[in-house]
Design an enzyme around this catalytic site. Structure first.
Site, short mmCIF file in Angstrom:
data_model
loop_
_atom_site.label_atom_id
_atom_site.label_comp_id
_atom_site.label_asym_id
_atom_site.label_seq_id
_atom_site.Cartn_x
_atom_site.Cartn_y
_atom_site.Cartn_z
N ASN A 1 39.30 35.96 32.09
CA ASN A 1 39.19 34.73 32.79
C ASN A 1 38.66 34.57 34.19
O ASN A 1 38.15 33.68 34.60
CB ASN A 1 40.47 33.80 32.94
CG ASN A 1 41.21 33.54 31.58
OD1 ASN A 1 40.64 32.98 30.88
ND2 ASN A 1 42.39 34.11 31.30
N TYR A 2 38.88 35.78 34.80
CA TYR A 2 38.20 35.64 36.08
C TYR A 2 36.98 36.59 36.47
O TYR A 2 36.66 36.18 37.64
CB TYR A 2 39.44 36.29 37.04
CG TYR A 2 40.45 35.00 37.04
CD1 TYR A 2 40.28 33.97 37.93
CD2 TYR A 2 41.61 35.05 36.39
CE1 TYR A 2 40.93 32.65 37.81
CE2 TYR A 2 42.41 34.28 36.68
CZ TYR A 2 42.35 32.91 37.24
OH TYR A 2 43.22 31.95 37.06
N LEU A 3 36.87 37.59 35.82
CA LEU A 3 35.67 38.42 36.35
C LEU A 3 34.39 38.27 35.61
O LEU A 3 34.22 38.00 34.43
CB LEU A 3 36.27 39.91 35.82
CG LEU A 3 37.31 40.27 36.65
CD1 LEU A 3 37.73 41.83 36.10
CD2 LEU A 3 37.30 40.43 38.10
#
Length: 870
Positions: free
Chosen positions: A828-830
């Site tokens: 979800n974030y990288l």
DNA sequence: GCACGGACTTGCCCGAATGGTT
DNA sequence: AACCATTCGGGCAAGTCCGTGC
């Protein structure tokens, strides 16, 4: 994987030409993505506009090792789709390429808006700057940078780029510079604290895992980053170039919409656009090294193609840009599949020791409860009370069962365990048959055709009935989640598409809609909270999802250009006399520095968790002189525990916000997420609190990878990646519960190490003796050992030592990571382009980092330029 | 400006599949 | 081949944030 290709694919790499995909039957499996051949979807007869193309999300799996020189040869992943589809025509037999809905991130438009905004803002200096919006002061600060660095002067080493780094990353950069209060060892200390505290046995229960440093503290002044000139006036900055590229015409991107990615990459880098991302992906364009003439021709052709062309694009608007923009043109799918009806087992539970007759409905719910015997929920009164109250409704007031306490569900529990065991005992053949049967039943629901492209559906199975398992202390835990029927379900489908057949005879859908402004295929109201919906969406590998994923990361990248000013602005706000403004400033600081979530208001019928805006006074403890200790339950009731050093004005502001309030009062009483986000939007178009999390996570990864990666073998590089990944997980407080067998595993490892150490001792004794010309002693079990030379013994000793060291390292890693969940940030974030580009640069096969589903999800990122930086 | 409906992303857990070791 | 640990991927709960209507 939505690949319909019977042969294997091979990525071939011409000398310095483009990477193209060839079919190869001899290709070794090792470097191939295992492309499954999905059974053809028999449902395609109703395809709108006739064309169906498999959406091939699978990335080329040839590792980048072979193509890393491809800084000039870009694999357009989206290209992959079509060649594949072309290799073997999809079920419709049509080899043409469909239009793919590739809306452009309208970042450019947004930036334009922002510029407009900034320029219309009032930037005049005034006596009381606090009266100005932060956005206005922001500009001012950046024009008077020295003003914005009240705490510590930046050292000369600090480059402008520092603003782009997370605070944590900038820390290490500052190590050793004068005025740097915190050093590397501090950071390590914080990290190791995590590990230490994390080993507490209560973690699972209490979610008390301690994450000490989400973002290692850095010098306070790094927040100001004052030396950074506003990008607006920096001719070399990407922002500038972006702005320059902004034309008044609305169709900013049209010019290169159809240009093959590799070409556009070159173009964009030449024009100074940092983003190597492609705004629009043209499918099936074989990137070749053809001269610009043929390239231009290609572009022309693409441009010529009209709406119905395979290259035509659909709407370019962002989802967030308002008034119901189109997400798709045609949508065909088969609806959803329901769980099988309940099969009564007839096993009688006991009430006051006597068997009780239950109707199938009553038995079904009793069984749900019975099988949860081994879970923690059974220790919770709320769970049992809620269950009882719902079950009792089914039993009726006059039922023989009058209380839960006298119920004995053991017979049902035992029956269930037996069933489970039976299933386990099935031969692998039988299991295979069952699996295939299930797959066959589900096949038709697994796919949707979106604008002619066959895409995987995410969750096409309707949730079965059960007892609600809320997280943490959820007020509704244990309530009956009733069965969902077709009459609960609204179907969303293309106007001309056949309406999915209702799979339950005699029943019908609640409603059919044709709403192409949304991406859901179906929804129903959550039976636990009827105000909420359960949606059926496309899978993560779909273009639609990929597109918004990319937009998310582009927005986060945009924050890079603004972060310096934003930090300067909130730093100013710390001392604002306007309490709302001051709270906004402090909250933004916390969100930036600690990657906290926004913290929406919650209802009373939800678990009591908080985010930044909903922090309570009791969640933050001030520790003189300038430390804040955070302790609260965040999303999913995961505890956030962290003590951080903050800038003195922040510390003082927090003290002020806490003054004359009770422990349960709101810390930021003037604030909620909508106010906060409205403010953030003034600073950067589209900016919201969650963008900071994405930004911080991705920039941390990018920075750590680029700092830490050394020459070496692949394994060492992967370790670097994992360390960076772990750092991000810690920043984001992504935790997992300790596995049940963790301690057993650890003691097993300790045992093995002990054994090795004993062996080592023996070897050393033997070595001593060998040197003296004596034979080795008998081993512990009395056996005679070989007479080895001192050299051989020394070698053995070294080997054993190495083995012990490796095991100790592994143990440490295991212990370190036992409460850290690495997956969430990866998913979800990288920004996957960071990873892909790094893999290309360092010749690490991407499969070592991304598994099959991540490769599919991030297909859009695979063609990134090796030079890509977040 | 606020409450609320609505749509979409994020996040943890758990069973199944996979892979390594003995 | 059996065993065990790790990884994968589905499941579904729980967030964020937007738009609308009053």
């Amino acid at each position: 994987m939505a690949v319909e290709a019977s042969g294997k694919l091979n990525v071939s790499d011409d000398e310095d030409g483009p990477v193209i995909f060839k079919r190869s039957n001899t290709a070794s499996k090792k470097n191939q993505l295992n492309l499954e051949v999905p059974p053809s979807n028999g449902q395609n007869s109703g395809v709108q506009k006739g064309k169906v193309v498999q959406s091939v999300k699978a990335s080329p799996t040839k590792s980048f090792v072979g193509i890393s020189k491809a800084s000039t040869s870009h694999v357009n992943t989206s290209n992959v789709k079509s060649p594949l589809a072309n290799l073997k025509a999809s079920s419709s037999g049509d080899k043409s390429r469909p239009p793919l809905e590739h809306k452009m991130l309208n970042a450019v438009k947004e930036e334009k808006d922002c510029i407009k905004h900034l320029s219309k803002d009032n930037f005049e200096d005034s006596e009381d700057e606090d009266n100005k919006p932060l956005s206005a002061r922001l500009k001012m600060n950046s024009n008077h940078t020295s003003k914005a660095t009240p705490v510590v002067q930046k050292t000369s080493e600090d480059s402008d780029d520092d603003d782009d780094l997370p605070l944590s990353a900038r820390l290490s950069r500052n190590v050793g510079t004068s005025g740097s209060k915190y050093n590397d060892s501090d950071q390590k200390k914080h990290l190791s604290k995590v590990q230490k505290d994390g080993s507490s046995a209560s973690i699972k229960q209490e979610k008390m895992s301690t994450v000490s440093v989400k973002r290692p503290l850095d010098k306070t002044n790094s927040l100001h980053s004052s030396a950074k000139k506003p990008k607006l006036s920096d001719p070399t900055s990407s922002m500038k170039s972006k702005q320059v590229s902004i034309k008044p015409e609305p169709k900013v991107d049209d010019d290169d919409d159809h240009i093959p990615i590799s070409q556009r990459l070159a173009k964009s880098s030449a024009s100074g656009n940092k983003s190597s991302s492609v705004k629009k992906v043209v499918k099936a364009v074989k990137v070749n090294k053809a001269g610009s003439a043929s390239f231009k021709k290609q572009v022309k052709n693409l441009k010529k193609s009209g709406k119905n062309s395979e290259y035509s694009k659909s709407t370019k608007l962002l989802p967030s840009s308002g008034d119901g923009q189109k997400k798709w043109t045609t949508l065909v799918h088969n609806g959803v599949i329901f769980p099988p009806p309940y099969q009564p087992h007839g096993v009688k539970m006991l009430y006051k020791g006597k068997p009780v007759d239950l109707t199938p409905e009553q038995e079904e719910v009793a069984t749900m409860f019975a099988v949860m015997r081994d879970t923690d929920y059974m220790q919770k009164d709320r769970f049992k009370d809620n269950f009882w109250s719902d079950w009792r409704k089914l039993l009726g007031r006059n039922h023989v069962i009058q209380n839960l306490k006298d119920c004995d569900f053991t017979p049902i529990y035992d029956w269930y365990q037996g069933e489970k065991e039976k299933k386990k005992q099935l031969s692998s053949e039988e299991k295979k048959v069952l699996k295939e049967e299930k797959a066959k039943q589900e096949e038709k629901y697994m796919w949707a055709i979106v604008d002619g492209v066959k895409e995987k559906v995410g969750n096409f199975r309707v949730e079965p009935p059960g007892l609600f398992r809320g997280r943490g202390e959820h007020p509704k835990m244990g309530k009956l989640k009733r069965r969902i029927h077709p009459s609960d379900i609204t179907i969303n489908i293309g106007k001309d598409a056949p309406i999915p057949e209702c799979p339950i005879p005699g029943e019908s859908w609640k409603e059919i809609r044709h709403d192409n402004t949304v991406t859901w295929l179906a929804f129903w109201n959550d039976p636990i909270n009827p105000k909420m919906f359960k949606y059926v969406f496309l899978a993560a590998s779909s273009s639609l999802k990929g597109q918004s994923d990319k937009e998310k990361y582009e927005k986060a990248r945009m924050l890079k250009d603004y972060i310096g000013n934003i930090r300067a602005a909130y730093t100013k706000g710390f001392t604002s006399k306007d309490i709302t403004r001051q709270q906004i400033a402090v909250a933004t600081y916390l969100i930036d520095k600690l990657a906290l979530r926004a913290g929406n208001e919650k209802d009373d019928d939800e678990a009591d968790t908080v985010g930044c805006c909903t922090l309570k006074v009791e969640n933050v403890t001030a520790e003189p002189p300038n430390k804040l200790k955070f302790n609260f339950l965040g999303k999913d009731s995961i505890r956030y525990e962290n003590t951080v050093e903050v800038e003195l004005p922040v510390y003082n502001a927090i003290l002020k916000f806490q003054k004359e309030k009770g422990p349960g009062d709101d810390l930021f009483d003037q604030l909620d997420t909508s106010k906060l986000n409205a403010h953030l939007k003034e600073l950067m178009p589209g900016l919201t609190a969650k963008v900071f999390r994405t930004f911080n996570a991705s920039i941390t990864l990018d920075d750590m990878l680029n700092k830490e990666t050394k020459d070496g073998d692949v394994a060492e590089k992967i370790v670097v990646y994992q360390i960076a990944n772990k750092q991000v997980a810690i920043i984001c407080n992504h935790q997992r519960s300790v596995s049940k067998s963790h301690s057993a595993q650890m003691s097993r490892l300790t045992e093995k190490i002990d054994e090795l150490q004993d062996a080592l001792k023996e070897l050393k004794t033997d070595l001593d003796r060998a040197r003296k010309g004596k034979p080795p002693l008998k081993s512990a079990d009395g056996k005679r050992k070989k007479n080895l030379t001192p050299d051989a013994l020394e070698k053995k000793i070294n080997q054993t030592n190495a083995k012990i060291e490796k095991m100790q390292r592994d143990m440490k890693t295991k212990e370190d990571l036992k409460t850290v969940a690495l997956g969430t940030s990866k998913i979800n974030y990288l920004d996957p382009r960071i990873t892909v580009a790094w893999c290309k640069r360092h010749e690490v096969p991407i499969e070592k980092i991304f598994n099959k589903s991540l490769l599919a999800k991030f297909a859009w990122a695979m063609d990134v330029d090796p030079d890509f930086r977040f």
